[in-house]
Design a protein around this motif. Structure first.
Motif, PDB file in Angstrom:
ATOM      1  N   PRO A  23       8.000   3.073  -6.252  1.00  0.00           N
ATOM      2  CA  PRO A  23       7.191   4.399  -4.858  1.00  0.00           C
ATOM      3  C   PRO A  23       7.847   4.734  -4.265  1.00  0.00           C
ATOM      4  N   GLU A  24       7.620   5.900  -3.266  1.00  0.00           N
ATOM      5  CA  GLU A  24       7.749   6.552  -2.256  1.00  0.00           C
ATOM      6  C   GLU A  24       7.138   6.812  -1.102  1.00  0.00           C
ATOM      7  N   PRO A  25       8.622   5.849  -0.117  1.00  0.00           N
ATOM      8  CA  PRO A  25       7.731   5.995   0.079  1.00  0.00           C
ATOM      9  C   PRO A  25       7.015   6.725   1.837  1.00  0.00           C
ATOM     10  N   GLY A  26       6.352   7.538   2.129  1.00  0.00           N
ATOM     11  CA  GLY A  26       5.717   7.814   3.084  1.00  0.00           C
ATOM     12  C   GLY A  26       5.912   7.879   4.571  1.00  0.00           C
ATOM     13  N   PRO A  27       5.577   8.730   5.691  1.00  0.00           N
ATOM     14  CA  PRO A  27       5.505   8.817   6.574  1.00  0.00           C
ATOM     15  C   PRO A  27       5.013   7.046   7.520  1.00  0.00           C
ATOM     16  N   GLY A  28       6.473   6.547   8.402  1.00  0.00           N
ATOM     17  CA  GLY A  28       6.361   5.823   9.146  1.00  0.00           C
ATOM     18  C   GLY A  28       6.822   3.924   7.882  1.00  0.00           C
ATOM     19  N   GLU A  29       6.926   4.623   6.933  1.00  0.00           N
ATOM     20  CA  GLU A  29       7.407   3.756   6.139  1.00  0.00           C
ATOM     21  C   GLU A  29       8.806   3.571   4.827  1.00  0.00           C
ATOM     22  N   VAL A  30       8.875   2.398   4.979  1.00  0.00           N
ATOM     23  CA  VAL A  30      10.505   2.013   4.377  1.00  0.00           C
ATOM     24  C   VAL A  30      10.503   1.455   2.961  1.00  0.00           C
ATOM     25  N   ARG A  31      11.199   1.945   2.106  1.00  0.00           N
ATOM     26  CA  ARG A  31      10.986   1.091   0.947  1.00  0.00           C
ATOM     27  C   ARG A  31      12.202   0.329   0.932  1.00  0.00           C
ATOM     28  N   VAL A  32      12.334  -0.984   0.202  1.00  0.00           N
ATOM     29  CA  VAL A  32      12.830  -2.235   0.004  1.00  0.00           C
ATOM     30  C   VAL A  32      13.472  -2.254  -0.984  1.00  0.00           C
ATOM     31  N   VAL A  71      13.768   5.559   3.476  1.00  0.00           N
ATOM     32  CA  VAL A  71      13.067   5.270   4.069  1.00  0.00           C
ATOM     33  C   VAL A  71      11.482   6.575   4.875  1.00  0.00           C
ATOM     34  N   GLY A  72      10.824   6.617   4.987  1.00  0.00           N
ATOM     35  CA  GLY A  72       9.854   7.580   5.392  1.00  0.00           C
ATOM     36  C   GLY A  72      10.121   8.976   6.747  1.00  0.00           C
ATOM     37  N   SER A  73       9.717   9.703   6.370  1.00  0.00           N
ATOM     38  CA  SER A  73       9.793  10.358   7.850  1.00  0.00           C
ATOM     39  C   SER A  73       9.447  10.189   9.135  1.00  0.00           C
ATOM     40  N   GLY A  74      10.340   9.971  10.090  1.00  0.00           N
ATOM     41  CA  GLY A  74       9.601   8.992  11.354  1.00  0.00           C
ATOM     42  C   GLY A  74       9.900   8.568  11.814  1.00  0.00           C
ATOM     43  N   THR A  76      13.401   5.585  12.367  1.00  0.00           N
ATOM     44  CA  THR A  76      14.128   5.547  12.431  1.00  0.00           C
ATOM     45  C   THR A  76      15.424   4.434  13.188  1.00  0.00           C
ATOM     46  N   ALA A  77      14.206   3.115  13.030  1.00  0.00           N
ATOM     47  CA  ALA A  77      15.270   1.981  12.963  1.00  0.00           C
ATOM     48  C   ALA A  77      16.009   0.803  12.127  1.00  0.00           C
ATOM     49  N   PHE A  78      15.713   2.371  10.510  1.00  0.00           N
ATOM     50  CA  PHE A  78      16.310   1.700   9.265  1.00  0.00           C
ATOM     51  C   PHE A  78      16.696   3.054   9.152  1.00  0.00           C
ATOM     52  N   THR A  79      18.046   2.168   7.699  1.00  0.00           N
ATOM     53  CA  THR A  79      19.008   2.872   7.450  1.00  0.00           C
ATOM     54  C   THR A  79      19.323   2.635   6.007  1.00  0.00           C
ATOM     55  N   PRO A  80      19.214   3.536   4.606  1.00  0.00           N
ATOM     56  CA  PRO A  80      19.598   3.029   3.805  1.00  0.00           C
ATOM     57  C   PRO A  80      20.704   2.280   3.556  1.00  0.00           C
ATOM     58  N   GLY A  81      20.474   0.733   3.167  1.00  0.00           N
ATOM     59  CA  GLY A  81      21.301  -0.385   3.414  1.00  0.00           C
ATOM     60  C   GLY A  81      21.566  -1.375   4.326  1.00  0.00           C
ATOM     61  N   ASP A  82      20.696  -1.006   4.915  1.00  0.00           N
ATOM     62  CA  ASP A  82      19.769  -1.966   6.042  1.00  0.00           C
ATOM     63  C   ASP A  82      19.828  -3.834   5.468  1.00  0.00           C
ATOM     64  N   PHE A 101      10.991  -2.739  -6.278  1.00  0.00           N
ATOM     65  CA  PHE A 101      11.081  -2.344  -5.293  1.00  0.00           C
ATOM     66  C   PHE A 101       9.808  -2.353  -4.244  1.00  0.00           C
ATOM     67  N   THR A 102       9.047  -2.103  -3.049  1.00  0.00           N
ATOM     68  CA  THR A 102       7.909  -2.029  -2.368  1.00  0.00           C
ATOM     69  C   THR A 102       7.872  -1.153  -1.239  1.00  0.00           C
ATOM     70  N   VAL A 103       7.143  -0.841  -0.705  1.00  0.00           N
ATOM     71  CA  VAL A 103       6.882   0.013   0.591  1.00  0.00           C
ATOM     72  C   VAL A 103       6.009  -0.127   1.325  1.00  0.00           C
ATOM     73  N   LEU A 104       6.285  -0.081   2.727  1.00  0.00           N
ATOM     74  CA  LEU A 104       6.040  -1.181   3.555  1.00  0.00           C
ATOM     75  C   LEU A 104       5.736  -0.173   5.201  1.00  0.00           C
ATOM     76  N   PRO A 105       5.454  -0.411   5.330  1.00  0.00           N
ATOM     77  CA  PRO A 105       5.238  -0.052   7.163  1.00  0.00           C
ATOM     78  C   PRO A 105       5.970  -0.755   8.023  1.00  0.00           C
ATOM     79  N   VAL A 106       6.385   0.033   9.017  1.00  0.00           N
ATOM     80  CA  VAL A 106       8.109  -0.190   9.712  1.00  0.00           C
ATOM     81  C   VAL A 106       7.901  -1.269  10.377  1.00  0.00           C
TER      82      VAL A 106
END
Length: 341
Positions: A23-32, A71-74, A76-82, A101-106
């Protein structure tokens, strides 16, 4: 990616392993990228139809830990690798943690301190956040937990060998409380002591009220309660004036009988709580305080820390759900990624 899915509620055999697009993360979302997924009672209850029915294809499991992949647009709290842990991953969303993989609200993704393992991170979520809420509802107690926040307080944890009870013991101990817990066997007593309980009471062999009053002559300030129907009488005998009883489960029945006059006399407060509807402010506070406790090394898992781990590979998620439903002591984890452990 590999994902466990179900399209109808029922027994654990409705779960199946499938290949699904990442899945692809949308705005305000994080892929883990999920490393470890955890199973809670609400996971098998929702899957069985005891909670909200599956309206469409669903991946189970609320809690997990892994690595931010995108990470999706917007955001800033996380970057890939965290490294992160997550909570309420499947609440009102189709994508739980029983997948690669799961996509979650930040808001549902939390930094995992370097010293904390993925096992520890996956074991937080529902149990630790429920425990945090239970420990912060006293009318004159702290709204946040930190070392010293519960100095001088006595906390009674009912069922100290359960996942929520274990987290409550550890968090209360970290915050400075004197912790009393009730258990039902010698084996569970050892687990409760390993978690940090100061006083352990076997309610099947001891006079629980007398033992608790010996340890807390003025009564206990706060009860973390898993079985209000069974324990109402005991709680009324050991609660301090202005004490609170935080109820987070209904083990033992849905109806509670209370001695009204007795509770009047001690200005008792009952506080019911459900993590799924407690609100974002309480969730955010819990996530921050739990992360601080993780940084301090206060929330260990494994038998040596009072919470035995039972593991399954992703393809055996149905067996993991069955294990929780059958009352396996400790925490049931699912190894999702090859480097889990």
């Amino acid at each position: 990616m590999r994902a466990i899915v179900y399209s109808e509620t029922g027994p654990s055999d409705v779960l199946r392993l499938e290949e699904r697009p990442v899945p692809e993360p949308g705005p305000g979302e994080v892929r883990v990228r999920v490393v470890v997924s955890a199973v809670n009672p609400t996971d098998w209850k929702n899957r069985s139809g005891g909670g909200a029915a599956a309206a469409a294809e669903q991946t189970p499991n609320q809690d997990g830990a892994g690595v931010v992949d995108a990470v999706g647009s917007g955001v800033t709290a996380f970057t890939p690798g965290d490294r992160v842990w997550s909570f309420l991953s499947a609440h009102q969303r189709p994508g739980g943690t029983a997948q690669e993989f799961t996509v979650l609200p930040v808001e549902r993704v939390v930094p995992l301190p370097d010293g904390a393992s993925f096992d520890v991170g996956a074991s937080m979520g529902v149990p630790a956040m429920t425990a945090h809420r239970a420990l912060t509802v006293h009318e004159s107690g702290p709204a946040r937990l930190a070392p010293g926040a519960l100095d001088g307080r006595t906390v009674l944890v009912a069922g100290g060998a359960g996942a929520v009870g274990h987290a409550a013991i550890q968090l209360a101990h970290w915050a400075g409380a004197t912790v009393i817990t009730t258990i039902s066997s010698d084996a569970k007593a050892e687990l409760a002591r390993a978690a940090g309980a100061d006083v352990v009471v076997n309610y099947r062999t001891d006079d629980a009220a007398d033992r608790i009053r010996e340890a807390a002559p003025d009564g206990v300030d706060l009860v973390v309660e898993v079985s209000p129907a069974r324990n109402a009488g005991l709680n009324s005998r050991v609660l301090a004036n202005h004490g609170s009883i935080a109820v987070y489960a209904n083990d033992g029945g849905d109806e509670v009988t209370l001695d009204v006059r007795g509770h009047f006399a001690i200005n008792a407060r009952y506080q019911f709580l459900l993590l799924y509807t407690v609100g974002q402010d309480a969730l955010s506070a819990a996530a921050e305080d739990i992360t601080a406790a993780l940084s301090d090394g206060a929330l260990g898992v494994g038998e040596e820390n009072g919470l035995p781990l039972t593991r399954f590979p992703l393809e055996r998620t149905a067996e993991a759900h069955d294990a929780v439903e059958q009352g396996t002591v400790g925490k049931v984890l699912i190894d999702v990624a090859p480097d889990a452990g």
